[in-house]
Design a protein around this motif. Structure first.
Motif, PDB file in Angstrom:
ATOM      1  N   THR A  42       0.861  -1.178   0.000  1.00 13.49           N
ATOM      2  CA  THR A  42       0.000   0.000   0.000  1.00 13.49           C
ATOM      3  C   THR A  42       0.897   1.227   0.000  1.00 13.49           C
ATOM      4  OG1 THR A  42      -0.077  -0.236   2.379  1.00 13.49           O
ATOM      5  CG2 THR A  42      -1.989  -0.960   1.140  1.00 13.49           C
ATOM      6  N   VAL A  43       0.421   2.241  -0.677  1.00 13.81           N
ATOM      7  CA  VAL A  43       1.168   3.487  -0.700  1.00 13.81           C
ATOM      8  C   VAL A  43       0.269   4.579  -0.137  1.00 13.81           C
ATOM      9  CG1 VAL A  43       2.822   3.020  -2.509  1.00 13.81           C
ATOM     10  CG2 VAL A  43       0.498   3.657  -3.107  1.00 13.81           C
ATOM     11  N   TYR A  45      -0.628   7.399  -1.269  1.00 10.59           N
ATOM     12  CA  TYR A  45      -1.193   8.359  -2.215  1.00 10.59           C
ATOM     13  C   TYR A  45      -2.029   7.602  -3.236  1.00 10.59           C
ATOM     14  CZ  TYR A  45       3.351   6.713  -3.713  1.00 10.59           C
ATOM     15  OH  TYR A  45       4.426   5.915  -3.952  1.00 10.59           O
ATOM     16  N   PHE A 244       3.604  -7.109  -4.831  1.00 10.99           N
ATOM     17  CA  PHE A 244       2.215  -6.684  -4.966  1.00 10.99           C
ATOM     18  C   PHE A 244       1.926  -6.116  -6.350  1.00 10.99           C
ATOM     19  CE2 PHE A 244      -1.288  -3.643  -4.544  1.00 10.99           C
ATOM     20  CZ  PHE A 244      -2.257  -4.522  -4.131  1.00 10.99           C
TER      21      PHE A 244
ATOM     22  N   ASN B 321      -7.040  -5.457   0.308  1.00 14.22           N
ATOM     23  CA  ASN B 321      -5.894  -4.578   0.464  1.00 14.22           C
ATOM     24  C   ASN B 321      -6.317  -3.124   0.641  1.00 14.22           C
ATOM     25  OD1 ASN B 321      -3.135  -3.547  -0.080  1.00 14.22           O
ATOM     26  ND2 ASN B 321      -2.854  -5.724  -0.501  1.00 14.22           N
ATOM     27  N   LEU B 322      -7.304  -2.705  -0.158  1.00 15.67           N
ATOM     28  CA  LEU B 322      -7.783  -1.322  -0.058  1.00 15.67           C
ATOM     29  C   LEU B 322      -8.379  -1.039   1.308  1.00 15.67           C
ATOM     30  CD1 LEU B 322      -9.649  -0.564  -3.427  1.00 15.67           C
ATOM     31  CD2 LEU B 322      -7.379   0.137  -2.736  1.00 15.67           C
ATOM     32  N   HIS B 326      -4.393  -0.179   7.335  1.00 21.05           N
ATOM     33  CA  HIS B 326      -3.503   0.860   6.800  1.00 21.05           C
ATOM     34  C   HIS B 326      -3.580   0.865   5.288  1.00 21.05           C
ATOM     35  CE1 HIS B 326      -1.939   1.572  10.764  1.00 21.05           C
ATOM     36  NE2 HIS B 326      -1.862   0.279  10.922  1.00 21.05           N
ATOM     37  N   GLY B 327      -4.741   0.468   4.770  1.00 20.87           N
ATOM     38  CA  GLY B 327      -4.927   0.416   3.328  1.00 20.87           C
ATOM     39  C   GLY B 327      -5.233   1.789   2.756  1.00 20.87           C
ATOM     40  N   LEU B 328      -5.393   1.816   1.455  1.00 20.10           N
ATOM     41  CA  LEU B 328      -5.524   3.077   0.736  1.00 20.10           C
ATOM     42  C   LEU B 328      -6.717   3.901   1.226  1.00 20.10           C
ATOM     43  CD1 LEU B 328      -4.034   4.580  -1.433  1.00 20.10           C
ATOM     44  CD2 LEU B 328      -5.542   3.560  -3.122  1.00 20.10           C
TER      45      LEU B 328
END
Lengths: 280, 498
Positions: A42-43, A45, A244, B321-322, B326-328
């Protein structure tokens, strides 16, 4: 009156566009992250800082650890073989139930309906042991047999379709001296394109989507993994940081052919599910 | 209530009346079902008795060769120059007895105990390793035992039909009917016996990959097969109804009963809401897209159908994941400053339940949209035309035309969906993994369905006995619901199911 209509349409447009955005967003992110150059699961932004096609090329070049091309080929082999076999099973059994009259027919039909309510993978332990007893575990053949094995139980859609083909055609051919087998091959099957397409489509897509059976049967034989199983390896806890983006790339490569296939064939899907109640 | 009153009632009232009638007739129906059991048993016994009787009458009436076929299968057929059939039966008999003597008898004999000799270890001094002495493997004993029993049952069937065939051959010879040649026999497989050709392979596949595992699993649910009784090191054996008692909370581990109750009720709640939300919202979406003046229809439809075409394991893993802590989604919301703490979409029990339902809508609505669209386009336009002239409002048109039409066609689909949702492994397992895990449950999480629970205790805990029991219970629940759908076609209305 007219103004109200316009207002209503504007509202509907707004709702539809909002919904469309919600529906497309995850897919959009999936695609965009497959081009992301920075690593990490995960990033912080929304859009990647820089784009690259490395994730795609490395799927095909760095194959020592994760052999994506091979998984792709495996899945293709399995899905083609199992869709041929299950289409054959379904057409044979539904034709027999629809057109032929024999002793035990209605009993078999009922048994089939009830057995079909039994979700296949509940008995996967037993299936595994059976395959083990004949020495077939961890092979592609085992997957083909398992995927097509219970397909005959879903006969009722195709049977419903065969029921709608007029029997007068069969009788005419019979009088002309055609055998039952000839009638099946030469008359019924050519008239059954929609249901054949539906069966083929469903059977072909299953191996691309299935994770459970493949994981139970293949265990740790990486060479025989299907894409679903293989891609899962990429996002296990210890791999997810580095792989990922490559997972996203692989996922896109799986999704594109399936999506195209489905978009072209959706008419047949609807016909199949509604039991041919929808025409046109 | 008179028919006229019924016809003049509103749709809702009619439904209520029908329901009351049905409810009133229910005790009577159940009563008559149980009352019919003795009659059915008597009828069944009589039928079996007469079949057995007629079978042994063949022995009395038949000539020497027919009598001989009771002991040497196919003897009568061979005598009447039906070499192909006769040779087939003879071969079947020889093969069966070889199988039975060398294999079947061993495993059927062990079936009652599932093996008695544990695998042993002996220290080999010369090589300096432990050598294993071969013991019984309960799992293989059970599997091969079941296979042997099935083969024996098949043999009995072949045996009976061989004697019948011999007797028929004798009678036909007396009447001077020429025995069919081998060639005629083979061509009959494409004609009057075509069903045998068609059914053979599919039935074989179903027996091996569905029936046999089913029987095997039912058998395991009556044993103590788990991590501590794992062949080949250990043996397992029959324990009767012990596992069923445990799962209903009747044994000394009440945790199991509690877990089962909790997971079962969530499974049913989940199936209900997942089905209803997808169905209703999918239909609404289809109606919106289908409304006059909305363009481009095809583009909108394609957008939604796209999500069907992306494999679920891809889209769901991505969603997971989203939506992670701490996902997007959480990160973005924090950056905008809407929230301080991350929303625990998948790690808070109640919130996770809502999340899986919402994500399931994302997965499922396109399906029902697609199907309803097909039906909507099929409703004759003149129905709407006529009703508009009669002054019906759009709302009324929807209630009186669209809804009944769509409901009528999709009722079976609706119930299949419900059963499908009870077994909706993918959405739960790939999204929340059944979690968040809780200590209140035995190896279970807050969003676990029966089927994901089963999967976890099979692959992790290797508690096969419990998994089998859960499997059977899920099957019974699904079968009960599905039978409601098919009961009409199975019993009364013959036309539909000929």
């Amino acid at each position: 009156m007219k103004r109200r209509k316009i207002a209503a349409n504007v509202l509907i447009y707004a709702i539809l566009i909002l919904l469309a955005v919600i529906w497309v967003a995850p897919i959009f992110f999936l695609v965009i992250h497959s081009f992301r150059a920075e690593p990490g699961a995960t990033v912080q932004y929304l859009l990647p800082k820089s784009l690259t096609i490395d994730n795609y090329t490395r799927l095909f070049t760095e194959t020592e650890l994760f052999n994506f091309p091979r998984w792709y080929k495996n899945t293709l082999i399995v899905s083609v073989a199992s869709c041929l076999l299950s289409t054959l099973y379904v057409l044979m059994i539904s034709y027999a139930f629809s057109r032929l009259r024999f002793r035990g027919r209605s009993g078999m039909m009922k048994a089939g309906l009830i057995l079909n309510m039994f979700p296949g993978f509940m008995s996967m332990i037993a299936v595994y042991f059976i395959l083990k007893a004949v020495g077939l575990t961890q092979s592609l053949l085992a997957l083909v047999l398992v995927y097509s094995g219970s397909s005959a139980l879903t006969y009722y859609i195709a049977k419903g379709f065969f029921d709608t083909i007029p029997t007068a055609l069969d009788e005419a051919a019979h009088i002309d001296g055609a055998s039952r087998a000839t009638i099946f091959w030469r008359i019924t099957l050519p008239l059954s394109k929609p249901i054949i397409v539906y069966t083929v489509l469903m059977a072909f897509m299953a191996p691309w989507m299935d994770y459970i059976f493949a994981s139970v049967i293949m265990k740790d034989n990486y060479d025989n993994y299907t894409v679903a199983l293989g891609l899962f390896q990429l996002i296990s806890r210890e791999n997810i940081y580095h792989y990922f983006t490559r997972f996203c790339a692989g996922a896109v490569l799986v999704a594109v052919p399936i999506a195209l296939l489905f978009l072209f064939m959706q008419k047949y899907y609807v016909e199949g599910v509604t039991g041919g109640a929808v025409k046109g | 209530m008179a028919d006229l009153d019924y016809l003049s009632a509103s749709a809702l009232k009619r439904a209520r009346i029908r329901f009351c009638r049905w409810a009133k007739s229910l005790p009577g129906r159940i009563g008559s079902f149980f009352a019919s059991i003795p009659r059915r048993i008597a009828g069944g016994t009589a039928r079996i008795a007469s079949a057995v009787g007629s079978f042994f009458r063949i022995f009395i009436r038949g000539d020497a060769f027919t009598k001989l076929s009771f002991f040497i299968m196919g003897a009568g057929c061979l005598r009447r120059r039906r070499f192909f059939t006769g040779a087939f039966y003879l071969l079947a008999q020889i093969l069966f007895w070889i199988f039975f003597a060398s294999f079947g008898i061993v495993y059927i004999g062990k079936l009652s105990t599932l093996g008695t000799e544990t695998q042993g270890e002996i220290w080999n001094d010369e090589l300096g390793i432990f050598e294993y002495t071969k013991g019984d493997n309960s799992m293989l004993v059970l599997l091969y035992g079941i296979v042997s029993v099935i083969v024996c049952a098949l043999y009995v069937w072949v045996y009976v039909s061989s004697v019948r065939a011999s007797y028929r051959a004798e009678r036909e010879a007396k009447e001077g009917i020429r025995p069919p040649t081998v060639r005629e026999g083979l061509t009959s497989l494409a004609n009057e016996n075509f069903h045998k050709t068609l059914l053979f392979l599919p039935t074989l596949a179903v027996v091996i990959f569905t029936v046999l595992p089913l029987v095997f699993m039912i058998a395991i649910s009556f044993t103590n097969y788990d991590r501590f009784h794992m062949p080949p090191g250990n043996l397992f054996t029959w324990v009767g109804l012990e596992n069923f008692r445990a799962i209903f909370g009747l044994s000394d581990t009440p945790l199991l009963g509690k877990t089962f109750g909790g997971i079962l009720s969530w499974t049913l709640i989940w199936a209900f809401f997942a089905t209803i939300t997808n169905y209703v919202l999918g239909m609404l979406l289809a109606i919106l897209i289908n409304k006059k003046g909305i363009r481009p229809k095809k583009l909108f439809r394609t957008v939604f159908v796209l999500t069907i075409a992306v494999p679920q394991f891809v889209s769901l893993m991505f969603m997971r994941n989203l939506l992670a802590d701490h996902g997007l989604v959480n990160v973005l919301l924090q950056q905008i400053g809407l929230i301080e703490e991350p929303i625990r979409f998948l790690t808070d029990g109640t919130l996770a339940k809502i999340t899986v339902l919402l994500v399931n809508m994302w997965v499922g609505i396109p399906y029902s949209m697609l199907i309803t669209t097909g039906i909507l386009m099929n409703i004759p336009e003149d129905l709407y035309e006529a009703s508009r002239i009669d002054g019906a409002s759009p709302m009324m048109q929807f209630r009186k035309i669209t809804l009944p039409y769509v409901l009528f066609i999709t009722t079976p689909y609706l119930i299949t969906q419900f059963v499908g949702n009870i077994n909706n492994f993918n959405v739960i397992w790939l999204l929340s993994g059944g979690g968040p895990m809780t200590g209140d449950y035995y190896q279970g999480g807050r969003t676990d369905l029966l089927i994901t629970w089963l999967y976890r205790i099979t692959t992790g805990e290797q508690n096969y006995k419990l998994a089998s029991v859960i499997g059977i219970i899920t099957f019974v629940i699904c079968a009960a619901f599905s039978l409601i759908v098919y009961s009409r076609s199975l019993s009364g209305k013959e036309g539909d199911f000929q």
